[in-house]
Design an enzyme around this catalytic site. Structure first.
Site, PDB file in Angstrom:
ATOM      1  CG  ASN A   9       9.211   2.872  -8.148  1.00 50.36           C
ATOM      2  OD1 ASN A   9       8.945   3.841  -8.858  1.00 50.36           O
ATOM      3  ND2 ASN A   9       8.429   2.465  -7.169  1.00 50.36           N
ATOM      4  CG  HIS A  12       4.461   3.032 -11.097  1.00 52.22           C
ATOM      5  ND1 HIS A  12       5.609   3.743 -11.377  1.00 52.22           N
ATOM      6  CD2 HIS A  12       4.508   2.728  -9.764  1.00 52.22           C
ATOM      7  CE1 HIS A  12       6.309   3.865 -10.265  1.00 52.22           C
ATOM      8  NE2 HIS A  12       5.680   3.260  -9.271  1.00 52.22           N
ATOM      9  CB  CYS A  59       4.330   6.090  -8.198  1.00 50.13           C
ATOM     10  SG  CYS A  59       5.737   5.914  -7.102  1.00 50.13           S
TER      11      CYS A  59
HETATM   12  O1  UT7 Z   1       5.951   3.029  -6.448  1.00 53.06           O
HETATM   13  C1  UT7 Z   1       4.945   3.026  -5.489  1.00 53.06           C
HETATM   14  C2  UT7 Z   1       4.429   1.742  -5.280  1.00 53.06           C
HETATM   15  N1  UT7 Z   1       5.392   0.884  -4.583  1.00 53.06           N
HETATM   16  C3  UT7 Z   1       5.209  -0.400  -4.662  1.00 53.06           C
HETATM   17  O2  UT7 Z   1       4.311  -0.816  -5.355  1.00 53.06           O
HETATM   18  C4  UT7 Z   1       6.057  -1.344  -3.825  1.00 53.06           C
HETATM   19  C5  UT7 Z   1       5.198  -2.461  -3.343  1.00 53.06           C
HETATM   20  N2  UT7 Z   1       5.843  -3.423  -2.500  1.00 53.06           N
HETATM   21  C6  UT7 Z   1       6.789  -4.281  -2.955  1.00 53.06           C
HETATM   22  O3  UT7 Z   1       7.181  -4.218  -4.094  1.00 53.06           O
HETATM   23  C7  UT7 Z   1       7.257  -5.365  -2.033  1.00 53.06           C
HETATM   24  O4  UT7 Z   1       6.409  -5.437  -0.899  1.00 53.06           O
HETATM   25  C8  UT7 Z   1       8.741  -5.164  -1.570  1.00 53.06           C
HETATM   26  C9  UT7 Z   1       9.667  -5.404  -2.737  1.00 53.06           C
HETATM   27  C10 UT7 Z   1       8.924  -3.780  -1.016  1.00 53.06           C
HETATM   28  C11 UT7 Z   1       9.062  -6.186  -0.492  1.00 53.06           C
HETATM   29  O5  UT7 Z   1       8.879  -7.502  -0.983  1.00 53.06           O
HETATM   30  P1  UT7 Z   1       8.136  -8.588  -0.101  1.00 53.06           P
HETATM   31  O6  UT7 Z   1       8.127  -9.828  -0.862  1.00 53.06           O
HETATM   32  O7  UT7 Z   1       6.814  -7.970   0.264  1.00 53.06           O
HETATM   33  O8  UT7 Z   1       9.112  -8.746   1.123  1.00 53.06           O
HETATM   34  P2  UT7 Z   1       8.835  -8.459   2.658  1.00 53.06           P
HETATM   35  O9  UT7 Z   1       8.748  -6.995   2.904  1.00 53.06           O
HETATM   36  O10 UT7 Z   1       7.681  -9.320   3.100  1.00 53.06           O
HETATM   37  O11 UT7 Z   1      10.171  -9.018   3.301  1.00 53.06           O
HETATM   38  C12 UT7 Z   1      10.491 -10.419   3.237  1.00 53.06           C
HETATM   39  C13 UT7 Z   1      11.848 -10.601   3.875  1.00 53.06           C
HETATM   40  C14 UT7 Z   1      11.970  -9.948   5.250  1.00 53.06           C
HETATM   41  O12 UT7 Z   1      12.771 -10.794   6.050  1.00 53.06           O
HETATM   42  P3  UT7 Z   1      12.089 -11.767   7.145  1.00 53.06           P
HETATM   43  O13 UT7 Z   1      11.323 -10.862   8.059  1.00 53.06           O
HETATM   44  O14 UT7 Z   1      11.214 -12.682   6.351  1.00 53.06           O
HETATM   45  O15 UT7 Z   1      13.253 -12.454   7.768  1.00 53.06           O
HETATM   46  C15 UT7 Z   1      12.750  -8.674   4.971  1.00 53.06           C
HETATM   47  O16 UT7 Z   1      13.489  -8.240   6.083  1.00 53.06           O
HETATM   48  O17 UT7 Z   1      12.859  -9.997   3.051  1.00 53.06           O
HETATM   49  C16 UT7 Z   1      13.658  -9.135   3.864  1.00 53.06           C
HETATM   50  N3  UT7 Z   1      14.140  -8.033   3.028  1.00 53.06           N
HETATM   51  C17 UT7 Z   1      15.276  -8.106   2.340  1.00 53.06           C
HETATM   52  N4  UT7 Z   1      16.206  -9.062   2.233  1.00 53.06           N
HETATM   53  C18 UT7 Z   1      17.261  -8.813   1.437  1.00 53.06           C
HETATM   54  C19 UT7 Z   1      13.531  -6.834   2.787  1.00 53.06           C
HETATM   55  N5  UT7 Z   1      14.288  -6.110   1.944  1.00 53.06           N
HETATM   56  C20 UT7 Z   1      15.373  -6.876   1.655  1.00 53.06           C
HETATM   57  C21 UT7 Z   1      16.501  -6.680   0.836  1.00 53.06           C
HETATM   58  N6  UT7 Z   1      17.415  -7.664   0.755  1.00 53.06           N
HETATM   59  N7  UT7 Z   1      16.688  -5.545   0.128  1.00 53.06           N
END
Ligand code: UT7
Length: 319
Positions: free
Chosen positions: A276, A246, A113
């Protein structure tokens, strides 16, 4: 010493749009979750017969048209991509052929990225050291082919697209400085841990990410790298007209702007419509802000990227 400046921009998004609502019927997700956790509403998806070089050609033709130059003036092509048409040759060589350019240096850079920032910094150094006059710098990606469409934690995040700039030697110092970093100790945190061996794919050929770790790292370095660029140029944050980060997550972008003390109306965001697009996200956003005339002569602009590796970097520009 010679300087370089951007003389044209272009971008391209494939025709097919996949909305969050469409994704609800593919994986266990919701429009509300995707929108609130990432800021994404939709993403563009390349057609089956479209390759990264095809997306790039469309973006490059627009950049060439806006720069009003003959393609044979281009003496360097750098393509930033994680999704090359083939393992080899480089997508830059395939692009050179498709654009009908007879002879120039052409190669790909792989910084995921941050790839566009790495590519632009490299092209600027070629020009400043008198090794070329006009460079085509491209970010082009088809991430939809790297995703496990059963994995809701990754498949909702990415989209396909391409952006391009032409830079040329100039008396006006357009690119003021570039700042590149990498820390390979995090190589496993965001990766596609597969490769080709003996005619077969080895490992897992899908994007794999520890989202929270990437998020925290991105928020830290996206702030730090802007301070590094400002300090080298004796500029204050209040003098920056546009930040073009980005586009991975609107929450990363907003917290970076907040920590920098930069109002969001000085930040170009495309995440809602593009998702992204990895190495393509910065040149796509730049082209949009140039074409809608937000970007004006003499403005200070910071482009900044962060991604797998980890890699991160910034380019400070006087437009
Ligand atoms: O381009 C390179 C750089 N990439 C990035 O910068 C990405 C960086 N990371 C992020 O943007 C975020 O960490 C994500 C968007 C990937 C995830 O967001 P988050 O707020 O960190 O969510 P999480 O991974 O902590 O997940 C929270 C909850 C989980 O459920 P439980 O365990 O709390 O029950 C996940 O299973 O959200 C759930 N979850 C979803 N729910 C519905 C994860 N993905 C989804 C989804 N739909 N698509």
């Amino acid at each position: 010493m010679a300087h370089s400046k951007i003389i044209g921009t272009g971008s391209y998004l494939p025709g097919k749009i996949l909305t969050n609502q469409d994704l609800e019927s593919i994986v266990d997700t919701s429009d509300l979750w995707i929108r609130s956790r990432t800021g994404i509403e939709q993403r563009h998806i390349a057609a089956e017969d479209e390759m990264a070089s095809d997306l790039a050609v469309n973006a490059c033709l627009k950049a060439i048209e806006s720069a009003e130059i003959n393609v044979n003036k281009i003496d360097l092509i750098i393509v930033a991509t994680t999704t090359p048409d083939m393992t080899f040759p480089s997508t830059a060589c395939i692009l050179q052929n498709k654009l009908g350019i007879k002879d120039c240096a052409a190669f790909d850079v792989q910084a995921v990225c941050s790839g566009f920032v790495y590519a632009l910094a490299t092209a600027d150094m070629f020009i400043r050291s008198d090794r070329c006059n006009t460079a085509l710098v491209v970010g082009t990606e088809i991430y939809s082919r790297l995703l496990d469409w059963n994995d809701r934690s990754t498949c909702v995040l990415f989209g396909d697209g391409a952006g391009a700039v032409l830079i040329s030697k100039s008396n006006h110092q357009g690119i003021l400085s570039s700042h590149l970093h990498a820390d390979g100790s995090h190589y496993n945190t965001l990766s596609l841990p597969g490769n080709i061996a003996c005619g077969k794919i080895q490992g897992k050929p899908f994007v794999s990410m520890e989202g929270n770790t990437v998020f925290k790292f991105a928020v830290r370095v996206m702030e730090e790298i802007v301070h590094e660029a400002l300090s080298e140029n004796n500029l204050q944050i209040s003098e920056i007209d546009w930040l073009i980060p980005h586009q991975a997550n609107i929450r990363i972008i907003k917290s970076t702007a907040k920590k920098l003390g930069l109002p969001m109306d000085k930040v170009v965001t495309t995440i809602a419509k593009h998702a992204n697009t990895s190495a393509a996200s910065i040149p796509l956003a730049l082209d949009i802000a140039v074409r809608d005339k937000r970007i004006q002569p003499n403005q200070y602009i910071v482009l900044e990227g962060v991604g797998s590796g980890f890699t991160w970097g910034a380019v400070l520009i006087r437009w």
